[in-house]
Write a protein that holds these residues in place. Structure first.
Motif, PDB file in Angstrom:
ATOM      1  N   LEU A  79       0.858  -1.176   0.000  1.00 17.17           N
ATOM      2  CA  LEU A  79       0.000   0.000   0.000  1.00 17.17           C
ATOM      3  C   LEU A  79       0.898   1.231   0.000  1.00 17.17           C
ATOM      4  O   LEU A  79       1.930   1.244   0.664  1.00 17.17           O
ATOM      5  CB  LEU A  79      -0.899   0.012   1.235  1.00 17.17           C
ATOM      6  CG  LEU A  79      -1.724  -1.269   1.454  1.00 17.17           C
ATOM      7  CD1 LEU A  79      -2.408  -1.237   2.794  1.00 17.17           C
ATOM      8  CD2 LEU A  79      -2.726  -1.443   0.338  1.00 17.17           C
ATOM      9  N   LEU A 116      -6.600  -0.026   0.574  1.00 16.56           N
ATOM     10  CA  LEU A 116      -7.626  -1.053   0.696  1.00 16.56           C
ATOM     11  C   LEU A 116      -8.984  -0.400   0.850  1.00 16.56           C
ATOM     12  O   LEU A 116      -9.165   0.475   1.687  1.00 16.56           O
ATOM     13  CB  LEU A 116      -7.360  -1.938   1.919  1.00 16.56           C
ATOM     14  CG  LEU A 116      -6.110  -2.797   1.874  1.00 16.56           C
ATOM     15  CD1 LEU A 116      -5.936  -3.510   3.213  1.00 16.56           C
ATOM     16  CD2 LEU A 116      -6.159  -3.798   0.743  1.00 16.56           C
ATOM     17  N   GLY A 149     -11.573  -5.329   3.441  1.00 15.42           N
ATOM     18  CA  GLY A 149     -10.728  -6.478   3.751  1.00 15.42           C
ATOM     19  C   GLY A 149     -10.246  -6.362   5.188  1.00 15.42           C
ATOM     20  O   GLY A 149     -10.168  -5.268   5.733  1.00 15.42           O
ATOM     21  N   PHE A 197     -10.362  -9.238  -0.236  1.00 16.15           N
ATOM     22  CA  PHE A 197     -10.050  -7.825  -0.023  1.00 16.15           C
ATOM     23  C   PHE A 197     -10.092  -7.080  -1.341  1.00 16.15           C
ATOM     24  O   PHE A 197     -10.055  -7.675  -2.411  1.00 16.15           O
ATOM     25  CB  PHE A 197      -8.675  -7.658   0.653  1.00 16.15           C
ATOM     26  CG  PHE A 197      -7.545  -8.300  -0.090  1.00 16.15           C
ATOM     27  CD1 PHE A 197      -6.780  -7.567  -0.979  1.00 16.15           C
ATOM     28  CD2 PHE A 197      -7.231  -9.635   0.101  1.00 16.15           C
ATOM     29  CE1 PHE A 197      -5.739  -8.151  -1.670  1.00 16.15           C
ATOM     30  CE2 PHE A 197      -6.184 -10.236  -0.580  1.00 16.15           C
ATOM     31  CZ  PHE A 197      -5.434  -9.485  -1.471  1.00 16.15           C
ATOM     32  N   CYS A 198     -10.184  -5.759  -1.233  1.00 19.71           N
ATOM     33  CA  CYS A 198     -10.260  -4.891  -2.408  1.00 19.71           C
ATOM     34  C   CYS A 198      -9.164  -3.841  -2.305  1.00 19.71           C
ATOM     35  O   CYS A 198      -9.071  -3.133  -1.307  1.00 19.71           O
ATOM     36  CB  CYS A 198     -11.627  -4.227  -2.476  1.00 19.71           C
ATOM     37  SG  CYS A 198     -11.792  -3.012  -3.804  1.00 19.71           S
ATOM     38  N   ARG A 199      -8.362  -3.745  -3.352  1.00 16.14           N
ATOM     39  CA  ARG A 199      -7.312  -2.730  -3.405  1.00 16.14           C
ATOM     40  C   ARG A 199      -7.619  -1.769  -4.547  1.00 16.14           C
ATOM     41  O   ARG A 199      -7.963  -2.185  -5.651  1.00 16.14           O
ATOM     42  CB  ARG A 199      -5.944  -3.382  -3.632  1.00 16.14           C
ATOM     43  CG  ARG A 199      -4.815  -2.366  -3.534  1.00 16.14           C
ATOM     44  CD  ARG A 199      -3.488  -2.996  -3.801  1.00 16.14           C
ATOM     45  NE  ARG A 199      -3.397  -3.274  -5.235  1.00 16.14           N
ATOM     46  CZ  ARG A 199      -2.305  -3.738  -5.824  1.00 16.14           C
ATOM     47  NH1 ARG A 199      -1.249  -4.025  -5.130  1.00 16.14           N
ATOM     48  NH2 ARG A 199      -2.297  -3.946  -7.112  1.00 16.14           N
TER      49      ARG A 199
END
Length: 167
Positions: free
Chosen positions: A23, A34, A37, A60-62
């Motif tokens: 990140l 994110l 998540g 999860f979502c990035r």
């Protein structure tokens, strides 16, 4: 099958079971973060960089937003599922060793449409990380076919949970 608990993995010396997600935040240039998540832990490397660590099976979502001197140049959203070393994974930049890619969206309008779906799921009181992986794949396919995005409902979520609970 539910993901193993952190206590089980802490005793292992092999950290290959865990998925590490990079990140980044550099003001007015790049934001890699994110959207949802539940990482097992987040390690701060320096002022601009962090690493989120996920257990196998975690969804999860990035989101990646990037700009230059003239404005936004890219929007990207990925919904992924952390895997075990025995699973077939896709190589994704910034995700080690890789993950199962459930949904990939590029471009501001498409990303905003998916974010609206995620917000609608949140409004139902359902954690987007607990949503059926099949829903994310369906959403991805509908994006590719340029069809209207289907809503995730409480009935669909109940069916997903019931199917997961049965032997």
């Amino acid at each position: 099958m539910p993901p193993p608990s952190l206590a089980v993995l802490v005793g292992q010396t092999d950290a290959a079971q865990l998925t590490r997600v990079s990140l980044t935040y550099v003001e007015q240039r790049i934001k890699l973060y994110l959207r949802f998540g539940e990482p097992a832990r987040i390690t701060r490397l320096d002022h601009w960089r962090r690493v989120a660590v996920f257990l196998p099976g975690a969804v999860f979502c990035r989101i990646r937003w990037q700009a230059n001197d003239y404005g936004t140049i890219s929007w990207q959203l990925m919904v992924m599922q952390a895997c075990t070393p025995l699973d077939a994974v896709q190589r994704i930049p910034g995700v080690l060793p890789g993950a199962l890619l459930l949904l990939h969206a590029e471009g501001e309008l498409v990303v905003r449409a998916v974010l609206a779906q995620i917000d609608a799921i949140d409004a139902l009181g359902i954690s987007p990380a607990a949503v059926s992986p099949a829903y994310w794949r369906t959403l991805c396919n509908r994006l590719a076919a340029r069809l209207p995005l289907s809503a995730y409902t409480t009935e669909r979520h109940a069916a997903w949970l019931a199917g997961r609970a049965s032997p």
